[in-house]
Design an enzyme around this catalytic site. Structure first.
Site, PDB file in Angstrom:
ATOM      1  N   GLU A 193       0.487  -1.310  -0.025  1.00 39.74           N
ATOM      2  CA  GLU A 193      -0.081  -0.037  -0.029  1.00 39.74           C
ATOM      3  C   GLU A 193       0.976   1.122  -0.070  1.00 39.74           C
ATOM      4  O   GLU A 193       0.710   2.171   0.850  1.00 39.74           O
ATOM      5  CB  GLU A 193      -0.939  -0.074   1.267  1.00 39.74           C
ATOM      6  CG  GLU A 193      -1.953  -1.149   1.047  1.00 39.74           C
ATOM      7  CD  GLU A 193      -3.089  -1.067   2.003  1.00 39.74           C
ATOM      8  OE1 GLU A 193      -3.212  -0.317   2.737  1.00 39.74           O
ATOM      9  OE2 GLU A 193      -3.940  -1.943   1.606  1.00 39.74           O
ATOM     10  N   GLU A 318      -4.635  -8.773  -0.686  1.00 39.08           N
ATOM     11  CA  GLU A 318      -5.480  -8.513   0.536  1.00 39.08           C
ATOM     12  C   GLU A 318      -6.896  -8.625  -0.019  1.00 39.08           C
ATOM     13  O   GLU A 318      -7.167  -7.751  -0.800  1.00 39.08           O
ATOM     14  CB  GLU A 318      -5.084  -7.141   1.316  1.00 39.08           C
ATOM     15  CG  GLU A 318      -3.822  -7.576   1.876  1.00 39.08           C
ATOM     16  CD  GLU A 318      -3.386  -6.213   2.819  1.00 39.08           C
ATOM     17  OE1 GLU A 318      -4.147  -5.594   3.329  1.00 39.08           O
ATOM     18  OE2 GLU A 318      -2.470  -5.765   2.905  1.00 39.08           O
TER      19      GLU A 318
HETATM   20  O1  AHR Z   1      -4.886  -6.284   6.736  1.00 39.46           O
HETATM   21  C1  AHR Z   1      -4.863  -5.130   7.570  1.00 39.46           C
HETATM   22  C2  AHR Z   1      -4.287  -3.904   6.935  1.00 39.46           C
HETATM   23  O2  AHR Z   1      -4.969  -3.599   5.888  1.00 39.46           O
HETATM   24  C3  AHR Z   1      -3.088  -4.027   6.180  1.00 39.46           C
HETATM   25  O3  AHR Z   1      -2.279  -3.985   7.181  1.00 39.46           O
HETATM   26  C4  AHR Z   1      -3.119  -3.086   5.232  1.00 39.46           C
HETATM   27  O4  AHR Z   1      -2.223  -3.439   3.983  1.00 39.46           O
HETATM   28  C5  AHR Z   1      -4.385  -2.455   4.759  1.00 39.46           C
HETATM   29  O5  AHR Z   1      -4.708  -1.437   4.762  1.00 39.46           O
END
Ligand code: AHR
Length: 513
Positions: A193, A318
């Protein structure tokens, strides 16, 4: 009057016809393999994911463990055939300095986990601990490198430390710390991110950094051994993907990431309860989850412009549902329960990944244990499997199987402003020739019948398993761990080349033919 009656009758018929769910499945036409890596998981230093989840320390005499790793967890994850595990973050990755986590445990420095609860960690779970645990799990590690607060040299040395087979400063250090052979880690994330917690960068700035970092990662092990994944877009940030694809030479890039969470909003307590929700909340969550299809389609279309041969993979590293934390737990630990809503979400999302398997070749559910949409929850010596776990286990038959083309016409399920497809379907043929069809009834109130026309399929028998419960809010608890678990399914009838399946409300079914 006669004319009006005819119109009323005709519209009644059309309503009836629209309510049907039909699928045409081409059993002899598949060409794309569903990569097993779509079934990947994620373990961040966040809340009770690592400490208390995977790792309970070597000195723990109450919880059976190997080198501190819980054996009940290892056993459960092996049953999922987990293909890869991403670590150490997430946001944590861009604060993590890997040299803090090697060497004798009593000499490792403590660090503060600034993103997640501000807790102090003793670094007792580091590179060796993670990579050895992956060997125990029989899974491929996916290491997330620190770009946000690290250096080019630090990441380059990490690659050398874990992968270099001959003599070098870092491989000698690895050997001094007890590991002779390299681990040969293939998957490497170059930041996480980067547009947010990874450094609040603009896409063109990050594209340049990516080029710099990835140049020196490669130098240590040779191109064929490393798969570099650029930090990707959030949701519909198509400009991010476009900028990376335009500015990073294709020979420096093996994967581009993308993140999508099903969440109502990012404000404190705006995400709703994981277990106490209305039908509108349910539809809202599913509406968010099903956006995955459009996001992938549009990011993939951008990638096609620059990479028509689809050499670069889209990695959804994710995904999952994000709710308010369980009452009384640390807001920074993201601990949430998991209901049949999450099972339906997982089944539908995995079907979407299959559909795009030509481009989506890895995905990571967030997260494996005790964080967000987990497959496992732990409490002291107890461990429970969530409804999402059971979906992952039932769907594991699709890993590395060949996707079968389907043409699906779904009725709809409408609640307030949300109009969703009532059903989600996907099919594959495995290496032994068995066909599997995964079906989800998203409708919370009504059973759904699906009529499948099977072309090029010779099977004469069908068996199946179902995951369902009386209420969409139902979930497993430490007191009642088996409220939701798969059962035999008898709702499929095969007659010639027509398969008719009736799914109860909020259910996930996997059939074998
Ligand atoms: O999964 C939780 C968080 O969500 C992670 O650390 C981040 O990459 C995302 O914003």
């Amino acid at each position: 009057m006669k004319k009006e009656l005819t119109i009323i009758l005709l519209s009644g018929i059309s309503l009836f016809v629209q309510a049907q769910n039909t699928v045409t499945l081409k059993g002899d036409e598949g060409k794309t393999v569903i990569s097993r890596h779509i079934y990947g998981h994620f373990a961040e230093h966040l809340g009770r994911s690592i400490y208390d989840g995977f790792y309970v320390s070597e000195n723990n005499t109450k919880i059976p463990n190997k080198n501190g790793v819980r054996l009940d967890v290892v056993d459960a994850l092996k049953k999922l055939k987990i293909p890869n595990l991403r670590w150490p973050g997430g946001c944590f990755a861009d604060t993590y300095h890997w040299k803090d986590g090697i060497g004798p445990k009593d000499k490792r420095p403590t660090i503060v986990n600034t993103w997640w609860g501000g807790v102090t960690e003793n670094n007792s779970f580091g590179t060796h601990d993670f990579l050895n645990m992956c060997e125990l799990l029989g899974t491929e590690p996916y290491l997330s490198g620190n770009v946000g607060s690290g250096t080019v040299q630090e990441l380059s040395e990490w690659v050398q430390y874990v992968n270099f087979p001959k003599d070098s400063p870092m491989s000698t250090l690895r050997q001094e710390n007890g590991r002779t052979a390299p681990w040969n880690v293939r998957y490497w994330g170059v930041a996480n991110e980067a547009w947010g917690c990874g450094g609040n960068m603009k896409p063109d700035f990050y594209a340049n950094l990516y080029r710099q970092y990835s140049t020196f990662m490669n130098a240590n092990v040779g191109k064929e051994k490393i798969f570099r994944i650029a930090s990707g877009a959030s949701d519909d940030d198509y400009n991010w993907t476009e900028t990376l694809m335009k500015n990073i030479p294709m020979n420096m890039l093996e994967g581009v990431a993308m993140h999508h969470y099903s969440v109502f909003g990012w404000g404190e307590n705006a995400k709703g309860s994981a277990t106490d929700f209305t039908e509108t909340d349910y539809a809202h969550t599913m509406d968010e989850a099903l956006k995955m299809d459009e996001f992938i389609e549009k990011h993939a279309a951008i990638m096609d412009k620059y990479d028509p041969e689809k050499k670069v993979a889209l990695i959804v590293d994710e995904w999952g549902a994000w709710y308010n934390v369980e009452p009384g737990t640390n807001p920074g630990f993201l601990y949430q329960q998991n209901t049949m809503r999450d099972a339906v979400l997982a089944g539908s999302t995995l079907n979407i990944f299959h559909k795009h398997a030509d481009r989506v070749r890895m995905a990571n559910l967030a997260q494996a244990i005790n964080v967000l949409q987990s497959v496992i929850l732990t409490k002291g010596e107890k461990m429970i499997l969530t409804p999402t776990y059971h979906v992952m286990e039932m769907y594991s038959v699709h890993q590395d199987a060949t996707l079968l083309p389907i043409d699906i016409k779904s009725g709809s399920y409408a609640v307030d402003k949300y109009k969703l497809p009532a059903v989600s379907v996907s099919a594959s043929r495995d290496k032994a020739g068995k066909m599997h069809i995964s079906l989800v009834n998203i409708d919370m109130n009504k059973p759904q019948t699906i009529t499948l026309t099977l072309q090029g399929v010779k099977s004469t028998a069908v068996t199946g398993r179902i995951l369902t419960s009386a209420h969409v809010q139902d979930h497993n608890t430490f007191e009642k761990p088996e409220t939701i678990k798969p059962a035999a399914f008898n709702g499929a009838k095969l007659s010639g080349n027509t398969l008719t399946v009736t799914l109860p409300p909020v259910s996930v079914v996997v059939l074998e033919l």
